[in-house]
Scaffold this motif. Structure first.
Motif, short mmCIF file in Angstrom:
data_model
loop_
_atom_site.label_atom_id
_atom_site.label_comp_id
_atom_site.label_asym_id
_atom_site.label_seq_id
_atom_site.Cartn_x
_atom_site.Cartn_y
_atom_site.Cartn_z
N ASP A 212 39.76 45.08 59.37
CA ASP A 212 38.73 44.94 60.41
C ASP A 212 38.21 43.51 60.46
O ASP A 212 37.94 42.96 61.54
N LYS A 215 40.80 41.23 62.07
CA LYS A 215 40.79 41.34 63.53
C LYS A 215 39.76 40.40 64.14
O LYS A 215 39.99 39.83 65.21
N LYS A 216 38.64 40.22 63.46
CA LYS A 216 37.56 39.38 63.99
C LYS A 216 37.91 37.91 64.01
O LYS A 216 37.38 37.14 64.83
N THR A 279 45.57 40.90 66.90
CA THR A 279 44.46 41.85 66.81
C THR A 279 44.91 43.29 67.04
O THR A 279 44.57 44.19 66.25
N ASP A 280 45.65 43.54 68.10
CA ASP A 280 46.09 44.91 68.41
C ASP A 280 47.05 45.45 67.35
O ASP A 280 46.96 46.61 66.94
N ASP A 283 45.19 46.37 64.29
CA ASP A 283 44.51 47.64 64.54
C ASP A 283 45.47 48.81 64.36
O ASP A 283 45.12 49.84 63.76
N ASN A 284 46.70 48.65 64.82
CA ASN A 284 47.71 49.70 64.66
C ASN A 284 48.03 49.95 63.19
O ASN A 284 48.21 51.10 62.75
N SER A 286 45.99 49.45 60.64
CA SER A 286 44.84 50.12 60.01
C SER A 286 44.82 51.62 60.34
O SER A 286 44.34 52.43 59.54
N LYS A 287 45.37 51.99 61.50
CA LYS A 287 45.36 53.39 61.91
C LYS A 287 46.57 54.17 61.38
O LYS A 287 46.49 55.38 61.16
#
Length: 381
Positions: A212, A215-216, A279-280, A283-284, A286-287
């Motif tokens: 997270d 990503k920032k 970023t995307d 995010d993928n 992390s999920k």
């Protein structure tokens, strides 16, 4: 005292005093005589003594110096992907690392030409042991990473570096350049070390997932490729020691000698590619991936793919591949003249009677081709 005082670049208020300290240094004179060939020393000295910011120093002195290096030691610099960057956004550029000084200098020159803010850039303290080089590094907005320190000090140093990167990007809106691994890639294998990613993630807020936080700070991979590595022959002793499972000890002035050869040595083509904002994809990860170790591994592989696929494969890389494999698989990628030029350099700098030396040199140039082939093979399956 600021927590970053022993690693940070100069503040603008310190720039003029720093310049006064080095204005008569013979290395600065050599740099400026190379850059301003049509002027006497009084010309650049007067300009430099009226310089009061890092940006002024970079634009008025470093940028023209880099343009002269490109003119004298290459056939030109090309770029791709810069249109993906937003002008008022700070990024963490994670890059492959081939040349001690030029990688960041060429990136900053390209950012400047595209109307984007130049970075603050990581540099190992082993490269700035000479006071003049340390001053010059701080004047070009470099921050210093300490090498070879005890593990307890290393942990604290890593936390400080991580906090500095966070402050630069999130508070000062200043992009940061850092290599994907400690030290330059010498064998042509551009691989991201998970330890670098973990170090960067140390600045995450308490309880915040590292992904997270990453990503920032807008992670963007960067690929830089040189048609000829001007330090290729200089790398041979270390590559051979590694191939023979022997310890390698650097000579006293080896880094400095390599630094100078990297700047003035012939490179022919140079290309910088800006990869995608991750970023995307982060995010993928992390999920879809559980466990911090696996997540860091996945992220490292993602960065590797971007850097390897963004790496421009010059004719020299294909020539080396074909020579290494005794094939003509990529004969359509180079001319007879290009092959003859490469072979002359190869035979002049490498003992042809030493199979290990021959293999190490060719592999250094061919690895980017093999790495791209491997990734494309996995993608097609």
């Amino acid at each position: 005292m600021s927590a970053f005082d022993d690693i940070r670049p100069y503040y603008d208020t310190e720039v003029n005093d720093a310049i006064k300290e080095i204005i008569d240094h013979p290395m600065l004179k050599a740099m400026m005589n190379f850059t301003f060939t049509e002027h006497q020393d009084d010309y650049w000295k007067n300009l430099m003594l009226h310089c009061h910011s890092i940006r002024d120093f970079q634009i008025n002195f470093i940028y023209p110096a880099i343009q002269k290096v490109i003119e004298k030691s290459s056939s030109g610099l090309t770029t791709s992907g810069f249109e993906k960057l937003e002008k008022n956004t700070a990024y963490l550029f994670i890059s492959n690392h081939r040349d001690i000084i030029l990688d960041t200098s060429l990136l900053n020159a390209s950012l400047y030409e595209h109307g984007l803010r130049m970075t603050t850039s990581a540099i190992g303290d082993n490269l700035v042991k000479k006071p003049f080089l340390k001053t010059l590094a701080r004047l070009t907005r470099s921050f210093i990473i300490k090498r070879g320190i005890p593990s307890r000090e290393l942990l604290e140093s890593s936390k400080t570096i991580s906090a500095f990167i966070r402050q630069s990007i999130l508070r000062e809106n200043r992009s940061v350049w850092i290599a994907q691994r400690e030290g330059r890639t010498k064998d042509g294998n551009d691989m991201t070390h998970k330890g670098v990613l973990k170090m960067i993630g140390m600045a995450a807020d308490t309880g915040e997932n590292i992904l997270d936080y990453l990503k920032k700070i807008n992670v963007v991979p960067v690929s830089i490729s040189y048609e000829y590595d001007p330090t290729d022959v200089l790398k041979m002793p270390e590559l051979l020691a590694k191939a023979r499972s022997e310890a390698y000890v650097k000579g006293e002035n080896e880094d400095f000698h390599t630094l100078l050869n990297g700047i003035i040595g012939q490179k022919r083509g140079i290309h910088i590619h800006i990869g995608d904002l991750l970023t995307d994809q982060i995010d993928n990860i992390s999920k879809s991936v559980s466990g911090s170790v696996k997540q860091m591994q996945e992220l490292a592989e993602l960065i590797d793919r971007q850097i390897i696929l963004g790496y421009k494969l010059w004719p020299t890389k294909y020539i080396a591949y074909d020579l290494l494999h005794r094939s003509s698989q990529f004969a359509d990628k180079y001319t007879t003249e290009e092959k003859e030029l490469f072979e002359r350099r190869f035979k002049k700098g490498v003992d042809q009677k030493d199979p290990m030396a021959v293999n190490s040199f060719l592999t250094m140039y061919a690895n980017p081709v093999m790495n791209q082939m491997e990734i494309l093979k996995k993608t097609s399956n």
